[in-house]
Design an enzyme around this catalytic site. Structure first.
Site, short mmCIF file in Angstrom:
data_model
loop_
_atom_site.label_atom_id
_atom_site.label_comp_id
_atom_site.label_asym_id
_atom_site.label_seq_id
_atom_site.Cartn_x
_atom_site.Cartn_y
_atom_site.Cartn_z
N LYS A 1 44.67 34.26 48.51
CA LYS A 1 45.12 33.78 47.20
C LYS A 1 46.41 32.99 47.42
O LYS A 1 47.22 33.35 48.29
CB LYS A 1 45.36 35.01 46.33
CG LYS A 1 45.70 34.79 44.88
CD LYS A 1 45.83 36.16 44.18
CE LYS A 1 46.13 36.05 42.71
NZ LYS A 1 46.22 37.39 42.05
N SER B 1 43.81 42.13 38.54
CA SER B 1 43.49 40.81 39.09
C SER B 1 42.56 40.77 40.29
O SER B 1 42.11 39.68 40.65
CB SER B 1 44.77 40.08 39.43
OG SER B 1 45.27 39.46 38.28
N SER C 1 43.52 37.43 37.85
CA SER C 1 43.98 36.14 38.30
C SER C 1 43.44 35.72 39.66
O SER C 1 43.48 34.54 40.01
CB SER C 1 45.51 36.13 38.36
OG SER C 1 45.97 37.09 39.30
N1 GLN Z 1 45.17 39.91 33.57
C1 GLN Z 1 46.36 40.69 33.81
C2 GLN Z 1 47.58 39.93 33.36
O1 GLN Z 1 47.42 38.85 32.90
C3 GLN Z 1 46.45 41.10 35.24
C4 GLN Z 1 47.07 40.09 36.12
C5 GLN Z 1 47.22 40.58 37.53
O2 GLN Z 1 46.75 41.65 37.91
N2 GLN Z 1 47.90 39.78 38.34
O3 GLN Z 1 48.67 40.40 33.45
#
Ligand code: GLN
Length: 476
Positions: free
Chosen positions: A79, A178, A154
């Site tokens: 990532k 994420s 994400s």
């Molecule tokens: N969707 C969650 C957020 O927007 C998780 C994001 C993540 O785990 N980086 O915070």
């Protein structure tokens, strides 16, 4: 999961070590697949030169009879919030565009020390804020199962890359889901370890009290193989914990006699019927295989989303303060004063979601509101942790869906932040409690993948991998 061009990771690296496969060919194979599947927007950048150089040195070492690592020649994708030495690291934000990593993350270091080769950096929601990759400042990744839909986020680029067969595995980060939620949306295995099991040194920080490194793989076995390399204490990250002395590979698949709690609060209102059906049939399959599956209630669990969206923005506002236009990449060029430089750099460099979180975070931490929001959220967080601990007195594992729906359409939730945050309703609880959790492909609803969420007590990552393997066999 569909047939793959990649062997299981343990076999693949064994063949490289035995001289039956060449690292150089595996790198070309990965780069070729990435190029051929460009239109999915899973990848921000490839790093071909660096990858080819490393492959050549591994092949030469093998030829000379030198010992190489246990991931020798295995390509992987990170990532784009992992620092990879010499490569651009953007976190998919304009704020970091053009930033070349001057050092690299401990986990990348550990993988490379065992001979793995990073071939590309994957797309994400900018700074890992999001559940769809639509918050990427560059482009939205398409879900391989249906290109009109998001891959989740994400770590949506990493998850899509694995399903698109671009590499044997990808790294992601999981702060509130994420890794697990994109794995559920695209149909691969997404592993979030116990908080602290892997070093976060050299990873763009989001929320330090829940950030963890996670893996995206085709199988639980592949996840275990990678985790075995990257887990453990790191002097560069004071929150890290010791690895399990038994290691993470050679874990037997275990289902018979396991006590499993199906979380009531995750199966009620708001859960798509097609998702609930897949989860219930997974529970039935576990019962038939000799597990004792019963419903369990964690009454504070529905509050976890509210807690998360106070605690996490608070930490985000603090972590993002270092991006001030004076260091790293983006800097507003025409500012006359330092103040103007800060304002214009942050105003132009950050996207809408980062700004939203900085504002919410600053607000909940400000004097006068701290007690009403931040302190209260931390109190409820403790209550939630206690409820998980109570549940684990009765159960070995807790299960339920990873997300309330299957992958949604691109654009469907993009203009409504609250609707987007609801995608995280099941994943944030285990994050706040620092628990290990995994998403395993469990079936489909209207031809879209549905993941099963399995949660375990802290530090029982090894047991969780055994459970995941058994689940995978039963649900295949
Ligand atoms: N969707 C969650 C957020 O927007 C998780 C994001 C993540 O785990 N980086 O915070």
């Amino acid at each position: 999961m569909q047939a793959s061009q990649w062997l299981p990771i343990a076999e693949l690296s064994a063949k490289v070590r035995a001289g039956e496969l060449r690292a150089a060919d595996l790198v070309e194979q990965a780069l070729k697949t990435i190029e051929a599947k460009k239109e999915y927007n899973a990848i921000i950048a490839t790093i071909p030169e660096r990858a080819r150089t490393r492959a050549a040195s591994i092949d030469a070492a093998i030829k000379n009879g030198e010992t190489v690592g246990r991931l020798a020649g295995v390509p992987f994708i990170a990532k784009d919030n992992f620092l990879v030495f010499g490569a651009e690291t953007t976190a998919a934000s304009n704020m970091l565009k053009g930033f070349t990593a001057p050092y690299q993350s401990t986990v990348i270091e550990k993988l490379e020390a065992e001979g793995a080769i990073c071939v590309a950096k994957a797309n994400l929601d900018a700074f890992a804020h999001g559940a769809s990759t639509e918050n990427s400042d560059f482009f939205t990744t398409k879900n391989p199962a249906d290109v009109a839909r998001v891959p989740g986020g994400s770590s949506g680029g990493s998850a899509a890359a694995v399903v698109l067969d671009m590499a044997p595995f990808a790294l992601g980060t999981d702060t509130g889901g994420s890794v697990r939620q994109p794995a559920s949306f695209v149909g691969c295995v997404g592993y979030k370890p116990t908080y602290g099991l892997m070093s976060r040194s050299g990873i763009v920080a989001m929320a330090s009290s829940t950030d963890v490194v996670g893996t995206l793989t085709r199988t639980a076995d592949d996840a275990a193989y990678v985790i075995d390399v990257i887990a453990g204490r790191d002097p560069l990250d004071g929150t890290t914990i010791e690895r399990d002395p038994a290691g993470y590979t050679d874990v037997p698949a275990a289902m018979k006699g396991k006590k499993i709690g199906l979380i009531k609060e995750w199966m009620g209102e708001g859960v798509a019927p097609g998702v609930a059906t897949v989860i219930r049939s997974a529970a039935d399959a576990f019962r038939a295989a000799g597990a004792d599956v019963r419903e369990v209630s964690l009454p504070s669990l529905p509050l976890s989303l509210a807690v998360y969206y106070i605690v996490v923005p608070a930490e985000v506002s603090s972590n993002l303060s270092r991006h001030d236009g004076q260091r790293f990449a983006f800097s507003y060029a025409d500012a006359a004063t330092l103040d103007e430089s800060y304002t214009q750099s942050r105003g132009n460099g950050f996207g809408a979601e980062a700004k939203r979180r900085i504002m919410i975070g600053t607000y909940v931490l400000s004097s006068g509101y701290y007690d009403a929001y931040y302190r209260k959220a931390q109190t409820v967080r403790t209550k939630l942790i206690n409820e998980f601990n109570e549940a684990f007195k009765q159960f070995d594992f807790l299960i339920g869906p990873v997300a309330p729906t299957t992958a949604f359409k691109i654009g469907e939730n993009a203009s409504d932040p609250l609707q987007m945050y609801l995608a995280d309703v099941m994943t944030v609880g285990p994050s706040l409690a620092g628990l290990p959790a995994i998403s395993v492909p469990a079936g489909t609803s209207d031809n879209l993948p549905v993941g099963l969420h399995i949660v375990a007590p802290q530090r029982s990552d090894r047991a969780l991998l055994g459970m995941a393997k058994a689940a995978e066999e039963l649900l295949a």
